[in-house]
Scaffold this motif. Sequence first.
Motif, PDB file in Angstrom:
ATOM      1  N   GLU A 288       0.899  -1.324   0.173  1.00  0.00           N
ATOM      2  CA  GLU A 288       0.019   0.221   0.194  1.00  0.00           C
ATOM      3  C   GLU A 288       0.944   1.359  -0.039  1.00  0.00           C
ATOM      4  N   SER A 289       1.913   1.199   0.763  1.00  0.00           N
ATOM      5  CA  SER A 289       2.939   2.525   1.001  1.00  0.00           C
ATOM      6  C   SER A 289       3.704   2.533  -0.224  1.00  0.00           C
ATOM      7  N   GLY A 290       4.002   1.325  -1.076  1.00  0.00           N
ATOM      8  CA  GLY A 290       4.951   1.657  -2.253  1.00  0.00           C
ATOM      9  C   GLY A 290       6.421   1.401  -1.635  1.00  0.00           C
ATOM     10  N   GLY A 291       6.620   1.049  -0.471  1.00  0.00           N
ATOM     11  CA  GLY A 291       7.831   0.861   0.232  1.00  0.00           C
ATOM     12  C   GLY A 291       8.502  -0.659   0.325  1.00  0.00           C
ATOM     13  N   ASP A 292       9.168  -0.961   1.204  1.00  0.00           N
ATOM     14  CA  ASP A 292       9.630  -2.358   1.272  1.00  0.00           C
ATOM     15  C   ASP A 292      10.089  -2.310   2.882  1.00  0.00           C
ATOM     16  N   TRP A 293      10.564  -3.698   3.163  1.00  0.00           N
ATOM     17  CA  TRP A 293      11.031  -4.150   4.476  1.00  0.00           C
ATOM     18  C   TRP A 293      12.615  -4.262   4.343  1.00  0.00           C
ATOM     19  N   ARG A 294      13.253  -3.972   5.475  1.00  0.00           N
ATOM     20  CA  ARG A 294      14.684  -3.991   5.561  1.00  0.00           C
ATOM     21  C   ARG A 294      15.286  -4.507   6.614  1.00  0.00           C
ATOM     22  N   THR A 295      16.222  -5.085   6.684  1.00  0.00           N
ATOM     23  CA  THR A 295      17.093  -5.657   7.798  1.00  0.00           C
ATOM     24  C   THR A 295      18.571  -5.492   7.655  1.00  0.00           C
ATOM     25  N   GLY A 296      19.263  -4.966   8.504  1.00  0.00           N
ATOM     26  CA  GLY A 296      20.525  -4.825   8.663  1.00  0.00           C
ATOM     27  C   GLY A 296      21.450  -6.159   8.902  1.00  0.00           C
ATOM     28  N   VAL A 297      21.025  -6.997   9.708  1.00  0.00           N
ATOM     29  CA  VAL A 297      21.860  -8.038   9.967  1.00  0.00           C
ATOM     30  C   VAL A 297      21.259  -9.474   9.692  1.00  0.00           C
ATOM     31  N   GLY A 298      20.410  -9.744   8.837  1.00  0.00           N
ATOM     32  CA  GLY A 298      19.943 -10.873   8.452  1.00  0.00           C
ATOM     33  C   GLY A 298      19.383 -11.785   9.686  1.00  0.00           C
ATOM     34  N   PHE A 299      19.411 -13.280   9.221  1.00  0.00           N
ATOM     35  CA  PHE A 299      18.625 -13.890  10.163  1.00  0.00           C
ATOM     36  C   PHE A 299      19.404 -14.202  11.287  1.00  0.00           C
ATOM     37  N   HIS A 300      18.904 -14.416  12.476  1.00  0.00           N
ATOM     38  CA  HIS A 300      19.643 -15.103  13.757  1.00  0.00           C
ATOM     39  C   HIS A 300      18.943 -16.420  13.752  1.00  0.00           C
ATOM     40  N   VAL A 301      20.096 -17.385  13.926  1.00  0.00           N
ATOM     41  CA  VAL A 301      19.678 -18.598  13.916  1.00  0.00           C
ATOM     42  C   VAL A 301      20.500 -19.284  14.927  1.00  0.00           C
ATOM     43  N   ASN A 302      19.945 -20.395  15.895  1.00  0.00           N
ATOM     44  CA  ASN A 302      20.558 -21.066  16.855  1.00  0.00           C
ATOM     45  C   ASN A 302      21.305 -20.195  17.575  1.00  0.00           C
TER      46      ASN A 302
END
Length: 434
Positions: free
Chosen positions: A302-316
């Motif tokens: 709806e906003s024309g934006g996106d989702w962002r993350t700096g550090v990627g996945f946390h796993v185990n």
Amino acid sequence: MKKLFLYLLFVAPALFSCENSDDTLFEESADTRLNAALASYEKLLVDAPYGWNAIIYPKGGGTYGFHFKFNDQNRVVMYSDFSAETAAKPKESSYRLKAMQTPSLIFDTYSYLHLLSDPNPDVNGGGVGEGLQSDFEFSIFPDSLKEETVTFVGRKNQSRLVLTKATQAQATAYANGDLAKAVLFNNITKYQTYFKRITLGNVTYEITPNQQTRTIKLTWLEGNVPKNFTTGYYFAGANLVFLKPFVNGSQTINGFANFTWNANPTQLRFSAGGANTLVQEAIKPLSIDLTAARRWWQEPVESGGDWRTGVGFHVNGVDDAFGVKEMKFEGSDYAFYVYQPGGDTNYEVFAPVFVENDDYAIEYGHLGEPPTFTSDGRVIFTARGTFGAAPTSGPAINSVNQLYEKSGYYLIQTSETTYDMVSAKDAKAWISWQ
């Protein structure tokens, strides 16, 4: 014009007379009065026999506890609840009181206070170039100076620093390592599952701490209806202190105390509201928000934006488990990962973004089919293809393989503009979107 000129001639001698009479209003010069004020502020800080307990509220959010002991040689010894090390080991640095635009208290050598302002995000998890938007130079306003409590305001970020005169028992507690006992709570991040629960009395709570914003969220059920409580917190002595008390029926909780920690097996215990509890792992939310996944996906559509993350996945138990922060493309540094929902198109974009010539660029990435939203609140992603010179090994392929894990994800809304996406397989993998 002539009348105005004559009027100015008439009043000028009076103004000149007033200016020349200023020196009769005070027996001492402005510099002398200012120096006397600074000396009185120093005396107030130094004369506290057991130092000061302090709380700072950075502009970037959160609440951090300190203990200061000032002397008259411009030295200050401090403890901080920033980490286990800063809680256990006192650090001496320098301070000074200086006349700037306002009288100011300046911590002028690197100290535990500076950790909050450090521009390197690896130090405090804050933004690049700004840290947690805290301060180490503070303006002094005379009406905020009390005998037992002193409040300062940061000169750059307007962080509020509140000092409360410590008791002998409190000073002894810091010296004996009680603050280090309190920050044992931080070991809660060593549980491998995202979801954690405690039981107090007859009520089971899902506990969600955020150590960067220094908040704790408690979720519980009244019948089938989920209830939530969120508060900021800080550490004082051997206790974790809520900024506002939690009241649930006859149960009142002002914080946590009596921490014990065992690394193997993973066990964090503490007391709250007169009851003892053990933090336990859980693989799904106590109450599933059935519409969260769809809301998360729909917002950038709806906003024309996106989702962002700096550090990627946390796993185990490992932050940035696949090492995306170390990625480069032909010498260009990694900036962040982006997820772009397709909306009316037939594909989704999941790709690393690099910094090139002071701008952002996407050189390659992975395309997905429109996701599936299940009736039990999960979102499931399906691969479609790649674009650009997408690598076949390394951080990018490991990240996309995790994204397409067939069990899907629960979406946990952590603020108005942020979500955590948690693996529905075992809750041991998650990614934070903003």
